[in-house]
Design a protein around this motif. Structure first.
Motif, PDB file in Angstrom:
ATOM      1  N   ARG A 158      24.792  -8.661  43.181  1.00 60.19           N
ATOM      2  CA  ARG A 158      23.921  -9.702  42.637  1.00 60.19           C
ATOM      3  C   ARG A 158      22.575  -9.645  43.359  1.00 60.19           C
ATOM      4  O   ARG A 158      22.519  -9.695  44.579  1.00 60.19           O
ATOM      5  CB  ARG A 158      24.591 -11.064  42.826  1.00 60.19           C
ATOM      6  CG  ARG A 158      23.896 -12.168  42.071  1.00 60.19           C
ATOM      7  CD  ARG A 158      24.745 -13.422  41.983  1.00 60.19           C
ATOM      8  NE  ARG A 158      24.839 -14.157  43.229  1.00 60.19           N
ATOM      9  CZ  ARG A 158      25.234 -15.431  43.305  1.00 60.19           C
ATOM     10  NH1 ARG A 158      25.590 -16.071  42.224  1.00 60.19           N
ATOM     11  NH2 ARG A 158      25.301 -16.045  44.462  1.00 60.19           N
TER      12      ARG A 158
ATOM     13  N   ASP B  38      38.003 -11.128  39.531  1.00 59.24           N
ATOM     14  CA  ASP B  38      36.837 -11.468  40.358  1.00 59.24           C
ATOM     15  C   ASP B  38      37.057 -12.893  40.858  1.00 59.24           C
ATOM     16  O   ASP B  38      37.251 -13.797  40.046  1.00 59.24           O
ATOM     17  CB  ASP B  38      35.550 -11.378  39.527  1.00 59.24           C
ATOM     18  CG  ASP B  38      34.307 -11.563  40.384  1.00 59.24           C
ATOM     19  OD1 ASP B  38      34.380 -12.204  41.460  1.00 59.24           O
ATOM     20  OD2 ASP B  38      33.233 -11.066  39.988  1.00 59.24           O
TER      21      ASP B  38
ATOM     22  N   ALA C 187      30.384 -17.774  39.141  1.00 62.85           N
ATOM     23  CA  ALA C 187      29.303 -18.688  39.561  1.00 62.85           C
ATOM     24  C   ALA C 187      28.321 -18.878  38.402  1.00 62.85           C
ATOM     25  O   ALA C 187      28.550 -19.702  37.526  1.00 62.85           O
ATOM     26  CB  ALA C 187      28.659 -18.147  40.820  1.00 62.85           C
ATOM     27  N   THR C 188      27.240 -18.071  38.351  1.00 59.60           N
ATOM     28  CA  THR C 188      26.342 -18.170  37.182  1.00 59.60           C
ATOM     29  C   THR C 188      26.987 -17.541  35.956  1.00 59.60           C
ATOM     30  O   THR C 188      26.583 -17.815  34.832  1.00 59.60           O
ATOM     31  CB  THR C 188      25.016 -17.427  37.431  1.00 59.60           C
ATOM     32  OG1 THR C 188      25.284 -16.021  37.559  1.00 59.60           O
ATOM     33  CG2 THR C 188      24.307 -17.923  38.667  1.00 59.60           C
ATOM     34  N   GLY C 189      27.957 -16.653  36.196  1.00 57.02           N
ATOM     35  CA  GLY C 189      28.609 -15.945  35.097  1.00 57.02           C
ATOM     36  C   GLY C 189      27.913 -14.637  34.743  1.00 57.02           C
ATOM     37  O   GLY C 189      28.394 -13.888  33.890  1.00 57.02           O
TER      38      GLY C 189
ATOM     39  N   SER D 125      27.627 -11.838  36.444  1.00 55.11           N
ATOM     40  CA  SER D 125      28.438 -10.651  36.768  1.00 55.11           C
ATOM     41  C   SER D 125      29.561 -10.474  35.763  1.00 55.11           C
ATOM     42  O   SER D 125      29.770  -9.383  35.226  1.00 55.11           O
ATOM     43  CB  SER D 125      29.054 -10.787  38.162  1.00 55.11           C
ATOM     44  OG  SER D 125      28.062 -11.099  39.095  1.00 55.11           O
TER      45      SER D 125
ATOM     46  N   PHE E  42      25.385 -20.683  44.870  1.00 51.96           N
ATOM     47  CA  PHE E  42      26.735 -20.700  45.424  1.00 51.96           C
ATOM     48  C   PHE E  42      27.508 -21.855  44.791  1.00 51.96           C
ATOM     49  O   PHE E  42      26.936 -22.903  44.483  1.00 51.96           O
ATOM     50  CB  PHE E  42      26.709 -20.866  46.948  1.00 51.96           C
ATOM     51  CG  PHE E  42      26.642 -19.549  47.669  1.00 51.96           C
ATOM     52  CD1 PHE E  42      27.797 -18.986  48.214  1.00 51.96           C
ATOM     53  CD2 PHE E  42      25.459 -18.849  47.784  1.00 51.96           C
ATOM     54  CE1 PHE E  42      27.751 -17.753  48.849  1.00 51.96           C
ATOM     55  CE2 PHE E  42      25.405 -17.620  48.413  1.00 51.96           C
ATOM     56  CZ  PHE E  42      26.559 -17.069  48.950  1.00 51.96           C
ATOM     57  N   ILE E  43      28.830 -21.643  44.634  1.00 49.92           N
ATOM     58  CA  ILE E  43      29.672 -22.684  44.056  1.00 49.92           C
ATOM     59  C   ILE E  43      29.880 -23.805  45.090  1.00 49.92           C
ATOM     60  O   ILE E  43      30.115 -23.528  46.266  1.00 49.92           O
ATOM     61  CB  ILE E  43      31.026 -22.097  43.595  1.00 49.92           C
ATOM     62  CG1 ILE E  43      30.790 -21.055  42.480  1.00 49.92           C
ATOM     63  CG2 ILE E  43      31.962 -23.199  43.105  1.00 49.92           C
ATOM     64  CD1 ILE E  43      32.055 -20.379  41.973  1.00 49.92           C
TER      65      ILE E  43
ATOM     66  N   GLY F 141      32.310 -20.331  49.937  1.00 52.40           N
ATOM     67  CA  GLY F 141      31.355 -19.403  50.550  1.00 52.40           C
ATOM     68  C   GLY F 141      31.287 -18.105  49.768  1.00 52.40           C
ATOM     69  O   GLY F 141      31.563 -18.082  48.567  1.00 52.40           O
ATOM     70  N   ASP F 142      30.929 -17.026  50.462  1.00 52.53           N
ATOM     71  CA  ASP F 142      30.822 -15.710  49.827  1.00 52.53           C
ATOM     72  C   ASP F 142      32.187 -15.022  49.899  1.00 52.53           C
ATOM     73  O   ASP F 142      32.677 -14.705  50.990  1.00 52.53           O
ATOM     74  CB  ASP F 142      29.754 -14.877  50.537  1.00 52.53           C
ATOM     75  CG  ASP F 142      29.543 -13.539  49.854  1.00 52.53           C
ATOM     76  OD1 ASP F 142      30.530 -12.760  49.730  1.00 52.53           O
ATOM     77  OD2 ASP F 142      28.408 -13.260  49.426  1.00 52.53           O
ATOM     78  N   ALA F 143      32.793 -14.812  48.744  1.00 51.66           N
ATOM     79  CA  ALA F 143      34.174 -14.305  48.720  1.00 51.66           C
ATOM     80  C   ALA F 143      34.276 -12.886  49.299  1.00 51.66           C
ATOM     81  O   ALA F 143      35.304 -12.531  49.881  1.00 51.66           O
ATOM     82  CB  ALA F 143      34.704 -14.334  47.294  1.00 51.66           C
TER      83      ALA F 143
END
Ligand code: U5P
Length: 207
Positions: free
Chosen positions: A102, A129, A133-135, A137, A191-192, A197-199
């Protein structure tokens, strides 16, 4: 687009472990592995089956197997931690890979790797996945699959933001979503929230 939320207590306890910032990488990966097993189990409830003859030590009877095991597609890097659990429940499945990064300024995905069968006609696909988040990806990934003829996509994620769900709905792609939770939304860095956090970083460390 059908959305299935798996609110089983065992799934929610793994999700809570993943949300907790004190959970280290090793425990995070273990919780993701177990949660993925539960998500795949529920997602597979609607998979078509076929019956075939089987001989028990006592008599002949009929057995059940999946008619058409799906292609598994983890989205690199964060989806890698779901791959082994999914393959464990679906040992006849093949696996393809899509690598997406991203762009942290535009928040749009950039593909750096695609390893997929050329023709996906008649083959269901399970996309892995952890975060929707924004969708961007997952829309990008599912479009790659649809361009190859896929008409049956199940997206499996741990957390989904309403913004990402809306984006996938608007895409009109042939998909359904299975997730452990729908969170409040996205923050300014996309970020959600409350999220986890960052998976990718939580599993494998920061880059
Ligand atoms: N991502 C996270 N945590 C978040 C939001 C996004 O790890 O809270 C990462 C995931 O790696 C996921 C990707 O694969 O961003 C999805 O972002 P998006 O394209 O849906 O915005």
């Amino acid at each position: 687009m059908d959305v299935l939320v798996i609110d089983h207590p065992l799934a929610q306890s793994r999700l809570t472990a993943m949300r907790d910032e004190r959970t280290d990488s090793s425990s995070f990966r273990a919780a993701l592995h177990e949660l993925t097993t539960m998500l795949v189990y529920e997602a597979a409830r609607s998979f078509p089956i076929e019956r075939y003859p089987v001989q028990t030590p006592v008599t002949a009877t009929e057995g059940t197997r999946l008619a058409n095991p799906p292609l598994l597609v983890p989205v690199l890097r964060a989806g890698l931690g779901m791959a082994d659990a999914a393959l464990g429940l679906l040992p006849e499945s093949s696996m393809g890979f899509v690598g997406l990064a991203r762009d942290e300024e535009t928040f749009e995905p950039r593909a750096y790797m695609e390893s997929l069968p050329r023709d996906l006609n008649g083959l269901p696909v399970l996309v892995l996945d952890p975060m929707l988040a924004t969708g961007g990806s997952l829309e990008h990934c599912c479009r790659l699959l649809a361009e190859r003829g896929c008409t049956d996509i199940t997206v499996l994620c741990v957390l989904a933001a309403p913004e990402g769900i809306e984006r996938l709905k608007r895409s009109n792609l042939p998909l359904r979503l299975v997730t452990a939770a729908i969170d409040q939304g996205l923050n300014g860095s996309k970020f959600i929230v409350p999220g986890l956090g960052d998976a990718g970083d939580r599993q494998f460390g920061g880059m």
